[in-house]
Scaffold this active site. Structure first.
Site, PDB file in Angstrom:
ATOM      1  N   CYS A 104      -9.579   2.378   8.236  1.00  0.00           N
ATOM      2  CA  CYS A 104      -9.819   3.539   9.109  1.00  0.00           C
ATOM      3  C   CYS A 104      -8.515   4.277   9.241  1.00  0.00           C
ATOM      4  CB  CYS A 104     -10.333   3.110  10.465  1.00  0.00           C
ATOM      5  SG  CYS A 104      -9.058   2.755  11.662  1.00  0.00           S
TER       6      CYS A 104
ATOM      7  N   GLN B  53       0.824  -1.214   0.000  1.00  0.00           N
ATOM      8  CA  GLN B  53       0.000   0.000   0.000  1.00  0.00           C
ATOM      9  C   GLN B  53       0.858   1.263   0.000  1.00  0.00           C
ATOM     10  OE1 GLN B  53      -3.248  -2.002   2.901  1.00  0.00           O
ATOM     11  NE2 GLN B  53      -3.600   0.163   2.594  1.00  0.00           N
TER      12      GLN B  53
END
Ligand code: CDP
Length: 806
Positions: A385, A237
């Site tokens: 989140c 990521q």
């Protein structure tokens, strides 16, 4: 379409810019099976690695015998910690400032820990041989319960830290203590609580869960020894950060490392960290001189690769008798497992948990967090989140409901009474965050009106009366979740990871024929960046989105950026895209003015062209300007039309939303039917309404999973219970209700296009709405709080405890 005769409106539509429900361009290849995931990468001579993992949660390793494994045909190597020590790679740094064993060094600290790495010609040989590695373990006492971690007699887990009284985040009080982090005004908060007319207290646990992306983690490492060049494909990521970390720990110069994130099948925070599999694949490739692939299976992923949450939050909230909140206190016991590998910005060991005052104007607050080691897998990642914001949101939204019960006040009314007012923005919270913009009352009013909240409460009253008369065995619950997120990490002054400032970037090249390529420091894992970032640019520079390629994930070509997690792509890289576009536009304006033989200030931008002010028939389209940039620029100007922006946001963005969930619970089976779920999101300026809706659907489905069933739990011996999709709840269309979505638009005042993030909001806001609904169903029977996940068994147990089962 003929641009010369098209109206302004038609030309706008032709761009498919911001606000358009443009179809996802990436789906053309995904729906035809043409995605390129890391496991699709096949290189000549490539070998496969597989791990020997510990069956014990805590044990000393007395010996490792590789002989039988090495005798398996096709096996090329078996690596253990002793093999990694000479190259100083037996341990690796974690994102949280701790160190973690790459391969077990003397002992294991959690079930599933990596003990040895077997490399063979194919996966099957590697896997067979892994079974034959003989490890002699001596079992040690196991610590599973975080509440017992700091008992005087608790087993010593981290012998490597023996005697160390200072950790990465200050003093350690106990051998299993990682850090204490405090924020807020303790004295003032204690005073508010002791002087309050009403105080509500509750222990709220957000259980250990797992992001469980459909594609597990993996990589392919290929060391070209002749050129000293390492290429690493992986499910990363944050590819640039991986390259920097790889360079620092391997001492291979950074320019000799190329990290490529190909298509990624979901990340959800699971693919932010650096895992032993990456290091072992790189070492194996260096040692053996051929490419090495490592792909974990589902059980390995669930058991060992980055859990999320495991926060035990004790809250106290005080208020006046008429419902004005006066203070909030919270102590968190954070279970970080065997190594502190949480993904949090360096300065925030508990991430952004201190956003836990939520959407409310709370005058004083105090938060303290104790992180502890236990015999569980490391992680603590931001599962859809922004660094612990969902824990914070769940905590405050449950506390508000608990307080409402105590005050005997409607939870919607209590929220409305305490919301930060529209006129109070920018608003500085008691714990120091500056909320950029919001209009909570309008969002809540719209939500309450749409679901006919009053009628729902009347219906619930009638349901409870019917239940009391034994006319029904079903109880109705209404749950509200009103959340404020903090996304877009972040200003470099606040946020860095391992010293890397959390800016992001975009580089644009406009080609002579008027098409363009934009490269970004982020990486899509399914969020549709190739679609939406082109839309931002289309509106900024007037080139149709269909003529703009968006490329991410290759460190050799993309500008440096900190990657995609925490809904930061739009707030940070989206802003960089707009700013780079504006640089293109500024140069293009000068070229257009030169071509039109007027002063720069006498032309203005209109959709896809520069028009002479007051003479609309005189213009140069962006396509014409692009061509001129390569053959006819003003004297003294460099040819070409390129720009790059590295954007350090002045603040985070604060998206918010009002979610309402209605459930019907069968008290005799615990089966909870989600009758209705309404989600209003405000993410500022909306780039692509269709993609936003998709993001909300996905996030709500994950919220449903977490609230209603997901849990990574352990028995007292530290065995992971249910680490397979037989037990770990991943909802399918069968369990997923119809989502009703809605929105308001409150732009961010500091973001160049006013956009806030949205990807994670539904996960953050959804969980509390489900949980509040379940708790609400039993509220009239005296229940204030029952722990998640609200699976049928637990819900039935709650009903049984309250004495209402058959
Ligand atoms: O960082 P990540 O991509 O996970 O999250 P995000 O920035 O919230 O964006 C998720 C997707 O929603 C991207 O394709 C965005 O461009 C899109 N989005 C949007 O269309 N409008 C917004 N205001 C925010 C996000």
């Amino acid at each position: 379409m003929n641009a010369e005769v098209a109206s302004v409106e038609e030309r706008k539509q032709n761009l498919k810019g911001m606000g358009t429900a443009r179809r996802r361009v990436e789906d053309v290849r995904f729906v035809q099976g043409k995605g390129n995931y890391v496991d699709d990468i096949k290189l000549p001579g490539m070998l496969f690695g597989d791990f020997v993992r510990s069956p014990y949660a805590h044990a000393r390793i007395k010996s490792v015998n590789k002989e039988a494994a090495l005798a398996v045909p096709g096996v090329k190597a078996v690596l253990t910690a002793d093999d990694l020590k000479p190259v100083n790679l037996a341990w690796m740094p974690t994102l949280a400032g701790d160190v973690q064993m790459v391969l077990a060094d003397g002992k294991v600290l959690f079930q599933g820990q990596e003990v040895a790495f077997v490399v063979a010609e194919d996966r099957y040989a590697a896997s067979d041989a892994a079974e034959l590695v003989e490890v002699d373990y001596e079992e040690l006492p196991v610590l599973v319960d975080p509440f017992k971690a700091m008992d005087p007699g608790a087993p010593v887990l981290r012998e490597d830290l023996d005697g160390k009284t200072e950790g990465a985040h200050g003093p350690r009080r106990h051998h299993n203590h990682i850090f204490t982090w405090e924020v807020g005004d303790k004295d003032a908060t204690d005073r508010a609580l002791s002087e309050a007319e009403v105080v509500a207290k509750e222990l709220i646990t957000y259980q250990r869960v797992h992001p469980c992306p459909l594609e597990t983690a993996g990589c392919v490492a290929s060391m070209d020894k002749v050129n000293g060049q390492l290429t690493l494909w992986g499910t990363f990521q944050a590819p640039h950060a991986v390259r920097t970390v790889a360079s620092l720990i391997s001492t291979i110069p950074e320019h000799k490392i190329r990290v490529i994130s190909p298509d990624i099948g979901g990340g959800f925070g699971n693919k932010v960290g650096v895992y032993p599999g990456y290091i072992c694949a790189v070492v194996a490739s260096i040692v053996l001189g051929v490419p090495v692939k490592w792909i974990e299976d589902r059980i390995e992923n669930l058991q060992s690769t980055a859990f999320a949450r495991d926060y035990h939050m004790t809250g106290e909230i005080s208020a006046t008798r008429d419902g004005r909140i006066t203070g909030l206190k919270c102590h968190v016991l954070a279970d970080h497992g065997g190594f502190d590998a949480c993904a949090d910005p360096t300065k925030f060991p508990a991430g952004f948990f201190n956003i836990c005052t939520g959407s409310y104007d709370i005058p004083v607050a105090h938060v303290s967090v104790d992180g502890v080691y236990t015999n569980k897998a490391p992680g603590g990642v931001a599962y859809r989140c922004s660094f612990r914001v969902t824990e914070a949101s769940y905590f405050i939204e449950r506390m508000i409901d608990v307080l409402a019960r105590k005050l005997e006040m409607d939870p919607a009314e209590l929220r409305m009474k305490n919301f930060i007012g529209k006129e109070q923005f920018p608003y500085t919270s008691a714990l120091g965050w500056e909320y950029d913009s919001g209009d909570y009352h309008t969002a809540m009013e719209k939500a309450l009106e749409t679901v006919s909240y009053k009628a729902l409460r009347d219906e619930q009253k009638a349901n409870r009366e019917a239940f009391a008369r034994s006319e029904t065995r079903s109880l109705m619950g209404v749950g509200i979740g009103f959340f404020t997120e903090i996304v877009g990490a972040g200003p470099i002054k606040n946020c860095d990871i391992l010293g890397l400032g959390m800016f992001d970037s975009c580089e644009i090249r406009v080609h002579p024929t008027g098409s363009a390529i934009a490269r970004l420091g982020t990486i899509s894992q399914g969020q549709g960046h190739a679609t939406t970032f082109a839309q931002i640019l289309a509106s900024e520079i007037g080139i149709p989105a269909d003529q703009i390629t968006v490329e991410e994930g290759d460190t050799d070509t993309a500008p440096y950026g900190l990657g995609t997690y925490g809904s930061r792509s739009t707030p940070v890289a989206g802003a960089a895209t707009a700013m780079a576009g504006r640089k293109i536009k500024a140069k293009a304006q000068m070229i257009a003015a030169y071509l039109l033989e007027v002063h720069d200030d006498d032309v203005e931008f209109e959709v896809d062209r520069f028009v002479v002010k007051g003479a609309p028939e005189r213009f140069k389209t962006m396509a014409e300007v692009a061509f001129a940039a390569y053959n006819n620029v003003p004297p003294g100007m460099e040819p070409g039309l390129e720009a790059v922006s590295y954007y350090d946001p002045p603040n985070m963005t604060y998206p918010f939303g009002a979610y309402i969930c209605v459930v019907d619970i069968d008290v005799d089976t615990g089966v909870t039917d989600i009758r209705r779920f309404y989600a209003l999101d405000d993410c500022g300026t909306r780039i692509n309404p269709m993609i936003i809706e998709g993001q909300v659907h996905g996030g709500l489905t994950e919220a449903l999973a977490i609230a209603m069933g997901q849990e990574i739990s352990y028995d007292e011996m530290g065995n992971v219970k249910g680490a397979s999709l037989m037990d770990f709840f991943l909802p399918t269309a069968v369990e997923t209700p119809v989502w009703e979505t809605d929105f308001t638009v409150t732009p961010s005042p500091h973001h160049p296009i006013g956009a806030k993030g949205v990807g994670e909001s539904p996960n953050v806001g959804g969980v509390s709405a489900f949980s509040n609904a379940v708790n609400d169903a039993f509220a009239h029977l005296g229940l204030t709080h029952t722990q998640m996940p609200h699976d049928h068994w637990r819900v039935w147990k709650t009903a049984e405890r309250l004495g209402v089962t058959a």
